[in-house]
Structure formats: C-alpha cells, structure tokens
Write an enzyme that holds these catalytic residues in place. Structure first.
Site, short mmCIF file in Angstrom:
data_model
loop_
_atom_site.label_atom_id
_atom_site.label_comp_id
_atom_site.label_asym_id
_atom_site.label_seq_id
_atom_site.Cartn_x
_atom_site.Cartn_y
_atom_site.Cartn_z
N GLY A 100 -18.82 -4.99 28.59
CA GLY A 100 -17.51 -5.18 28.85
C GLY A 100 -16.49 -5.79 28.15
N SER A 101 -15.15 -5.56 28.19
CA SER A 101 -14.08 -6.20 27.55
C SER A 101 -12.81 -5.50 27.87
CB SER A 101 -14.04 -6.48 26.14
OG SER A 101 -13.36 -7.39 25.62
N ARG A 102 -11.96 -4.93 26.73
CA ARG A 102 -10.85 -4.29 27.14
C ARG A 102 -10.64 -3.52 25.73
NH1 ARG A 102 -5.92 -8.31 27.04
NH2 ARG A 102 -4.47 -6.33 26.39
#
Length: 218
Positions: free
Chosen positions: A187-189
């Site tokens: 995950g992250s953006r």
C-alpha cells in the site's frame, strides 16, 4: 482471482518462515500441544494476510478515450490545485488516492497514450498522508501523452510500510488504459496531475476501483 507475480518471493519467504518456526517449536516443545495449535492458527492468519496483499482480481477492461480512470484501488484523500515542479512547472489539478494494506496493490494506466517521461526518485518513507510525501518519499513519476496531445502525470509514492515500487513502463512506449503499469507492495498512494480544465468526477473520501472508477474527463 489469482496471485500477482510480485508476490511470489514474499509468499515463499513467509511460508518458509512459518514452517521453520513450527519445526523449531516441535523440536524444543514437543509435548506442548497448545503452543503448536496456537502457532498453526497464527500461521493461517499470517499467510492469509500475505496472500490477500498480492491478490489479482479479474476485471473487465472498458476503455474510453475521453475518460481518466483511477490508477489504483483506495480512497480519494486529496483534490486540489497545486504547482507541479518536476515536469510541468505550472499549475495542475492533483488527485491523490490512498491505498491501505487491505486494498489491491496493482496500479493501472489511467489513460491510453505514449510514455513521454519516467523517473525514479529514491527518498524517505514518511506516512503516505504526510503533506511532503509526494515530494520527499521514494517515488516514481510517469507522464503519458494522450493522442489529443494532452498530458497527465501520475506518481507512485512509497509510504511507511511500502518499501518497494514496481513499474512496467518505458519512455517512448505506448500504454493502454486500464492495463497494469506497476505495483506498490503493502500500500501507499498514487498522485495524478491533470490539466486545470479537466472535469473532476470524484470527491474526497470516495472509494475507487483501479482501472474502472471514473475520476475525471476531458
């Protein structure tokens, strides 16, 4: 649904680890059935989490040359006008999508076109919602030119847990809307930078499905 190729090594390491610990427990605590059962249950949870990190759902591909699709599963956390300084050096509309550890981690091309620019930037690992994560964290920047001549920039941004960015694009090569361009482990953006005249079709806190949710059009 299948497993993504980026998960092969991680899944093997996790499986080897839980099996090795179980063998050690059996060797040093051969009579302690409670510990053995508890570790078996914990192992199922661990492997379940790892497998869901790398799931690859089956999705239909519907392309529309006037639409800009979400590049990732997640939640819209930023919609604002900013000055983009790496490539455009001018004002753009930024949309940011936060990917939690439970989201699908595949990244999808938001439009079809030709990759005009790519650059990988080593950096920090600030939490993904930190205001400076887009400029200070490890990241990759991709610019795709639409056949109309319009360009959009999208950026993979690593977070506190995401320690590996993967990408499958190359300058000068064509990409198709809705196909994979990368993967962010755990995950992250993703940030998208659009022309100011693009019509935005999402709002803060909207949930997105990568390669399917309409976020803007021109």
């Amino acid at each position: 649904m299948t497993l993504h190729k980026e998960g092969k090594a991680t899944i093997l390491i996790a499986l080897t680890g839980v099996v090795a610990i179980y063998i050690i427990l059996r060797y040093f605590l051969p009579e302690n059935d409670i510990i053995h059962v508890l570790w078996l249950l914990a192992s199922l949870v661990i492997m379940g989490l790892v497998l869901q990190f790398f799931r690859k759902p089956s999705r239909s591909l519907v392309q529309n040359e006037n639409q800009i699709l979400a590049p990732a599963d997640g939640k819209v956390v930023v919609i604002e006008e900013i000055v983009e300084t790496e490539y455009f050096n001018g004002p753009r509309r930024q949309i940011s999508i936060f990917m939690s550890p439970v989201n699908v981690h595949i990244n999808f091309n938001p439009i079809s076109g030709v990759v005009k620019y790519f650059k990988y930037h080593p950096g920090k690992y600030l939490v993904a919602w930190h205001p400076k994560s887009s400029t200070d964290n490890e990241r990759s920047t991709i610019v795709v030119e639409h056949k109309s001549g319009k360009e959009i920039l999208f950026r993979q941004v690593a977070g506190a847990l995401a320690r590996r960015l993967c990408w499958y694009v190359e300058e000068g090569k064509a990409v198709e809307q809705g196909t994979e361009f990368g993967f962010i482990k755990f995950g992250s953006r993703i940030d998208i930078y659009l022309p100011l005249d693009a019509k935005i079709h999402c709002k803060i806190d909207d949930k997105t499905v990568g390669g399917q949710t309409l976020v803007a059009e021109w």
